[in-house]
Design an enzyme around this catalytic site. Structure first.
Site, PDB file in Angstrom:
ATOM      1  N   HIS A  16      47.611  38.359  47.851  1.00  0.00           N
ATOM      2  CA  HIS A  16      47.014  38.956  46.655  1.00  0.00           C
ATOM      3  C   HIS A  16      45.865  38.096  46.144  1.00  0.00           C
ATOM      4  O   HIS A  16      46.065  36.940  45.782  1.00  0.00           O
ATOM      5  CB  HIS A  16      48.051  39.142  45.541  1.00  0.00           C
ATOM      6  CG  HIS A  16      47.464  39.771  44.318  1.00  0.00           C
ATOM      7  ND1 HIS A  16      47.370  41.131  44.156  1.00  0.00           N
ATOM      8  CD2 HIS A  16      46.879  39.219  43.226  1.00  0.00           C
ATOM      9  CE1 HIS A  16      46.773  41.406  43.009  1.00  0.00           C
ATOM     10  NE2 HIS A  16      46.473  40.250  42.426  1.00  0.00           N
TER      11      HIS A  16
ATOM     12  N   GLY B 163      33.498  49.862  38.093  1.00  0.00           N
ATOM     13  CA  GLY B 163      34.524  50.905  38.194  1.00  0.00           C
ATOM     14  C   GLY B 163      35.713  50.495  39.024  1.00  0.00           C
ATOM     15  O   GLY B 163      36.397  51.344  39.605  1.00  0.00           O
TER      16      GLY B 163
ATOM     17  N   CYS C 283      49.564  45.566  46.839  1.00  0.00           N
ATOM     18  CA  CYS C 283      50.707  44.747  47.280  1.00  0.00           C
ATOM     19  C   CYS C 283      51.890  45.653  47.608  1.00  0.00           C
ATOM     20  O   CYS C 283      52.616  45.416  48.577  1.00  0.00           O
ATOM     21  CB  CYS C 283      51.085  43.726  46.218  1.00  0.00           C
ATOM     22  SG  CYS C 283      49.969  42.297  46.130  1.00  0.00           S
TER      23      CYS C 283
ATOM     24  N   HIS D  12      43.192  44.324  43.401  1.00  0.00           N
ATOM     25  CA  HIS D  12      43.549  43.592  44.621  1.00  0.00           C
ATOM     26  C   HIS D  12      42.323  43.768  45.512  1.00  0.00           C
ATOM     27  O   HIS D  12      41.965  44.911  45.844  1.00  0.00           O
ATOM     28  CB  HIS D  12      44.817  44.186  45.259  1.00  0.00           C
ATOM     29  CG  HIS D  12      45.275  43.500  46.514  1.00  0.00           C
ATOM     30  ND1 HIS D  12      46.586  43.073  46.695  1.00  0.00           N
ATOM     31  CD2 HIS D  12      44.629  43.191  47.663  1.00  0.00           C
ATOM     32  CE1 HIS D  12      46.714  42.530  47.888  1.00  0.00           C
ATOM     33  NE2 HIS D  12      45.527  42.598  48.507  1.00  0.00           N
TER      34      HIS D  12
ATOM     35  N   ASN E 287      33.796  46.578  44.789  1.00  0.00           N
ATOM     36  CA  ASN E 287      33.651  46.773  43.357  1.00  0.00           C
ATOM     37  C   ASN E 287      34.330  45.601  42.658  1.00  0.00           C
ATOM     38  O   ASN E 287      35.405  45.161  43.081  1.00  0.00           O
ATOM     39  CB  ASN E 287      34.304  48.096  42.920  1.00  0.00           C
ATOM     40  CG  ASN E 287      33.525  49.302  43.405  1.00  0.00           C
ATOM     41  OD1 ASN E 287      32.297  49.282  43.460  1.00  0.00           O
ATOM     42  ND2 ASN E 287      34.232  50.361  43.769  1.00  0.00           N
TER      43      ASN E 287
ATOM     44  N   ASP F 240      41.402  55.494  52.661  1.00  0.00           N
ATOM     45  CA  ASP F 240      41.372  55.734  51.220  1.00  0.00           C
ATOM     46  C   ASP F 240      41.984  57.110  50.945  1.00  0.00           C
ATOM     47  O   ASP F 240      41.709  58.086  51.640  1.00  0.00           O
ATOM     48  CB  ASP F 240      39.938  55.673  50.696  1.00  0.00           C
ATOM     49  CG  ASP F 240      39.895  55.556  49.176  1.00  0.00           C
ATOM     50  OD1 ASP F 240      39.483  54.492  48.673  1.00  0.00           O
ATOM     51  OD2 ASP F 240      40.281  56.540  48.495  1.00  0.00           O
TER      52      ASP F 240
ATOM     53  N   HIS G  40      35.432  48.504  50.550  1.00  0.00           N
ATOM     54  CA  HIS G  40      35.284  49.916  50.910  1.00  0.00           C
ATOM     55  C   HIS G  40      34.331  49.999  52.101  1.00  0.00           C
ATOM     56  O   HIS G  40      33.188  49.525  52.026  1.00  0.00           O
ATOM     57  CB  HIS G  40      34.631  50.706  49.771  1.00  0.00           C
ATOM     58  CG  HIS G  40      35.445  50.862  48.542  1.00  0.00           C
ATOM     59  ND1 HIS G  40      36.167  52.008  48.271  1.00  0.00           N
ATOM     60  CD2 HIS G  40      35.639  50.048  47.472  1.00  0.00           C
ATOM     61  CE1 HIS G  40      36.760  51.880  47.081  1.00  0.00           C
ATOM     62  NE2 HIS G  40      36.461  50.706  46.582  1.00  0.00           N
TER      63      HIS G  40
ATOM     64  N   HIS H  84      39.458  44.591  47.753  1.00  0.00           N
ATOM     65  CA  HIS H  84      39.370  45.575  48.838  1.00  0.00           C
ATOM     66  C   HIS H  84      37.919  45.874  49.143  1.00  0.00           C
ATOM     67  O   HIS H  84      37.123  46.103  48.236  1.00  0.00           O
ATOM     68  CB  HIS H  84      40.123  46.867  48.489  1.00  0.00           C
ATOM     69  CG  HIS H  84      39.799  47.448  47.147  1.00  0.00           C
ATOM     70  ND1 HIS H  84      40.303  46.926  45.975  1.00  0.00           N
ATOM     71  CD2 HIS H  84      39.021  48.493  46.787  1.00  0.00           C
ATOM     72  CE1 HIS H  84      39.855  47.638  44.950  1.00  0.00           C
ATOM     73  NE2 HIS H  84      39.063  48.598  45.416  1.00  0.00           N
TER      74      HIS H  84
ATOM     75  N   CYS I  83      51.158  45.478  41.482  1.00  0.00           N
ATOM     76  CA  CYS I  83      49.879  45.677  42.185  1.00  0.00           C
ATOM     77  C   CYS I  83      50.049  46.773  43.232  1.00  0.00           C
ATOM     78  O   CYS I  83      50.872  46.657  44.148  1.00  0.00           O
ATOM     79  CB  CYS I  83      49.412  44.377  42.835  1.00  0.00           C
ATOM     80  SG  CYS I  83      47.979  44.626  43.895  1.00  0.00           S
TER      81      CYS I  83
END
Ligand code: AMP
Ligand code: ZN
Length: 114
Positions: A47, A93, A8, A98, A87, A31, A102, A100, A5
């Site tokens: 995770h 997409g 991770c 893991h 997402n 990012d 945005h 996240h 991952c």
């Protein structure tokens, strides 16, 4: 914690990242391919693959949103506006499995999203 991952591995510092915020349960970093002047990823340290996998009442979800609020304020976009996006899976997409959030801001955005 899956060895393969990406996030991770970022948490284990096997892959470098630009830290924005860290506490016991949450890490936030820039990012690598920003889509807006502010583009920060906020992740749980444990995770969790996607939003589908969050357990009911898991406090890490509220912690992620609290960090998003704080970073939006710190970066000066809390009032002008920003987007906070998870997402989930193929049609959204999602590239890294893991969880996240945005945090995107610093420019006017269009709706609907592509
Ligand atoms: P998603 O498409 O929602 O899975 O988003 C994955 C995000 O991770 C994308 O915005 C990528 O630019 C970002 N990303 C991929 N690799 C890295 C990295 N090594 N450091 C920081 N961000 C990354
Ligand atoms: Zn992971």
């Amino acid at each position: 914690m899956p060895d393969n991952c990406l996030f991770c591995r970022i948490l284990k510092k096997e892959i470098p990242s630009k830290a924005v915020y860290e506490d016991d349960s949450v890490y936030a970093f820039e990012d690598i391919n920003p889509q807006a002047p502010v583009h920060v990823l906020i992740i749980p340290k444990k995770h969790i693959a996607t939003l589908n996998d969050i357990k009911q009442n898991d406090p890490v979800l509220a912690a992620i949103f609290e960090v998003a609020k704080k970073i939006a304020k710190d970066r000066g976009v809390a009032d002008s506006g920003y987007r906070a996006v998870f997402n989930v899976n193929r049609d959204a997409g999602m590239a890294v499995a893991h969880l996240h959030l945005h945090l995107l801001g610093g420019r006017a955005m269009t709706w609907p999203p592509g």
